[in-house]
Design an enzyme around this catalytic site. Structure first.
Site, PDB file in Angstrom:
ATOM      1  N   ASN A  10      -8.495 -12.085  14.616  1.00 38.01           N
ATOM      2  CA  ASN A  10      -9.921 -12.506  13.858  1.00 38.01           C
ATOM      3  C   ASN A  10     -11.020 -12.493  14.849  1.00 38.01           C
ATOM      4  O   ASN A  10     -11.289 -13.307  15.872  1.00 38.01           O
ATOM      5  CB  ASN A  10      -9.617 -14.099  13.333  1.00 38.01           C
ATOM      6  CG  ASN A  10     -10.987 -14.625  12.878  1.00 38.01           C
ATOM      7  OD1 ASN A  10     -12.231 -13.911  12.460  1.00 38.01           O
ATOM      8  ND2 ASN A  10     -11.176 -16.030  12.686  1.00 38.01           N
ATOM      9  N   LYS A  12     -14.246 -13.083  14.410  1.00 33.89           N
ATOM     10  CA  LYS A  12     -15.123 -13.861  13.975  1.00 33.89           C
ATOM     11  C   LYS A  12     -16.649 -13.140  14.120  1.00 33.89           C
ATOM     12  O   LYS A  12     -16.796 -12.051  13.732  1.00 33.89           O
ATOM     13  CB  LYS A  12     -15.125 -14.996  14.897  1.00 33.89           C
ATOM     14  CG  LYS A  12     -13.784 -15.631  15.190  1.00 33.89           C
ATOM     15  CD  LYS A  12     -13.787 -17.113  15.705  1.00 33.89           C
ATOM     16  CE  LYS A  12     -12.270 -17.411  15.902  1.00 33.89           C
ATOM     17  NZ  LYS A  12     -12.237 -18.905  16.515  1.00 33.89           N
ATOM     18  N   HIS A  96     -10.376 -20.736   6.799  1.00 31.94           N
ATOM     19  CA  HIS A  96     -10.667 -20.915   8.198  1.00 31.94           C
ATOM     20  C   HIS A  96     -11.106 -22.120   8.495  1.00 31.94           C
ATOM     21  O   HIS A  96     -12.211 -22.698   7.875  1.00 31.94           O
ATOM     22  CB  HIS A  96     -11.143 -19.632   9.068  1.00 31.94           C
ATOM     23  CG  HIS A  96     -10.929 -19.706  10.324  1.00 31.94           C
ATOM     24  ND1 HIS A  96     -11.699 -20.478  11.187  1.00 31.94           N
ATOM     25  CD2 HIS A  96     -10.314 -18.885  11.260  1.00 31.94           C
ATOM     26  CE1 HIS A  96     -11.514 -20.018  12.448  1.00 31.94           C
ATOM     27  NE2 HIS A  96     -10.371 -19.217  12.352  1.00 31.94           N
ATOM     28  N   GLU A  98     -13.268 -22.952  10.626  1.00 27.73           N
ATOM     29  CA  GLU A  98     -14.878 -22.893  11.123  1.00 27.73           C
ATOM     30  C   GLU A  98     -15.464 -22.914   9.692  1.00 27.73           C
ATOM     31  O   GLU A  98     -16.603 -23.216   9.380  1.00 27.73           O
ATOM     32  CB  GLU A  98     -15.262 -21.432  11.982  1.00 27.73           C
ATOM     33  CG  GLU A  98     -14.722 -21.818  13.364  1.00 27.73           C
ATOM     34  CD  GLU A  98     -14.168 -20.674  14.181  1.00 27.73           C
ATOM     35  OE1 GLU A  98     -14.545 -19.489  13.814  1.00 27.73           O
ATOM     36  OE2 GLU A  98     -13.330 -20.802  15.307  1.00 27.73           O
ATOM     37  N   GLU A 168      -3.359 -23.661  11.932  1.00 24.50           N
ATOM     38  CA  GLU A 168      -3.908 -23.552  13.023  1.00 24.50           C
ATOM     39  C   GLU A 168      -4.930 -24.949  13.339  1.00 24.50           C
ATOM     40  O   GLU A 168      -5.857 -25.430  12.690  1.00 24.50           O
ATOM     41  CB  GLU A 168      -5.323 -22.594  12.736  1.00 24.50           C
ATOM     42  CG  GLU A 168      -4.930 -21.140  12.468  1.00 24.50           C
ATOM     43  CD  GLU A 168      -6.178 -20.207  12.576  1.00 24.50           C
ATOM     44  OE1 GLU A 168      -5.911 -19.273  13.359  1.00 24.50           O
ATOM     45  OE2 GLU A 168      -7.207 -20.479  12.211  1.00 24.50           O
ATOM     46  N   GLY A 174     -10.031 -21.974  19.895  1.00 23.14           N
ATOM     47  CA  GLY A 174     -11.014 -21.554  20.752  1.00 23.14           C
ATOM     48  C   GLY A 174     -11.238 -22.638  21.969  1.00 23.14           C
ATOM     49  O   GLY A 174     -12.306 -22.637  22.638  1.00 23.14           O
ATOM     50  N   SER A 214      -5.626 -20.570  20.231  1.00 23.30           N
ATOM     51  CA  SER A 214      -5.692 -20.241  21.915  1.00 23.30           C
ATOM     52  C   SER A 214      -4.314 -19.364  22.053  1.00 23.30           C
ATOM     53  O   SER A 214      -3.703 -19.818  22.935  1.00 23.30           O
ATOM     54  CB  SER A 214      -5.981 -21.568  22.677  1.00 23.30           C
ATOM     55  OG  SER A 214      -7.024 -22.031  22.595  1.00 23.30           O
TER      56      SER A 214
END
Ligand code: PEP
Length: 253
Positions: A10, A12, A96, A98, A168, A174, A214
């Site tokens: 991904n 992003k 996701h 985010e 996730e 991240g 991560s």
């Protein structure tokens, strides 16, 4: 039949056009002939067509990071599933963290997108995961179950075979803080038993559950060795072909 590992990168909101093509070509050079698992890259919308051209003829597939639930019309700024198919996407990531926590997407909206993407022929990576506060409060399994259940509401058995769940934990995305293989395996096993309750054990055994948060070359092997971890959704480490290839190597028997 054992599940084939599925590693997706991904990207992003990163790269420019030249960097996207360069990265895609480097991924093809390193991984374009890998037979043992499925591999995809998910660049920003605006570079999808160029990346699709760069990976054409290789075993690398292309995915998008989001889509909308309508075909076309007055939805300024949105992109339809059909448009993604048109530029060469096989996959789309939906839900996701985010998008859930920065943009504010809720389960119901994500579910509408899941249904539309599947009916328009895209394979879906449905991302789920708990916040740190939810883990600390002991509600991880409750939160993740709700996201899986609501996200897949109305998805029939045949289409569910084209869904990958990406677990996730938000606190691991991240941050450099990976879930331990034990922490990840526990949630993956719970997701699989939920899928068995919803879709039957036979299908639940076929559905792939990726871990994300991560993942890097140095921790991929032990995560991918867990019985219910069937691949990885990789953010930061997918921006370097060498590191991404190292993650794929971690999944080789
Ligand atoms: C992700 O974007 O899905 C992700 C897991 O990011 P990172 O690997 O950077 O934690």
């Amino acid at each position: 039949m054992p599940r084939r590992l599925f590693i997706a990168g991904n990207w992003k909101m990163n790269t420019n056009a030249a960097e996207a093509v360069k990265l895609a070509k480097a991924v093809v050079e390193k991984l374009g002939k890998v037979q043992e698992m499925d591999i995809a890259v998910c660049p920003p919308f605006v570079y999808l067509a160029q990346v699709a051209a760069a990976v054409a003829g290789s075993r690398i597939a292309v995915g998008a990071q989001n889509c909308f639930y309508e075909n076309n019309g007055a939805f300024t700024g949105e992109i339809s599933a059909a448009m993604l198919k048109d530029v060469g996407c096989r996959y789309v990531i939906l839900g996701h963290s985010e998008r859930r926590h920065v943009i504010g997407e809720m389960d119901e909206l994500i579910n509408r997108k899941v249904l539309k993407a599947l009916s328009d022929g895209l394979d879906v990576i449905l991302a789920v995961g708990e916040l740190l506060a939810e883990r600390d409060a002991g509600t991880t399994l409750e939160v993740v179950s709700r996201q899986v259940k609501r996200g897949t509401e109305g998805v029939g058995k045949a289409e569910m075979a084209r869904v990958t769940i990406a677990y996730e934990p938000v606190w691991a995305i991240g941050t450099g803080r990976t879930a331990t293989p034990q922490q990840a395996q526990e949630v993956h096993a719970m997701i699989r038993s939920l899928l068995a309750a919803l879709y039957g054990n036979e299908l639940a055994q076929q559905i792939r559950i990726q871990y994300g948060g991560s993942v890097k070359a140095s921790n991929a092997k032990e995560l991918l060795a867990c019985p219910d971890i069937d691949g990885a959704l990789v953010g930061g480490a997918s921006l370097k072909a060498e590191e991404f290839a190292g993650i794929v190597a971690g999944g080789m028997k």
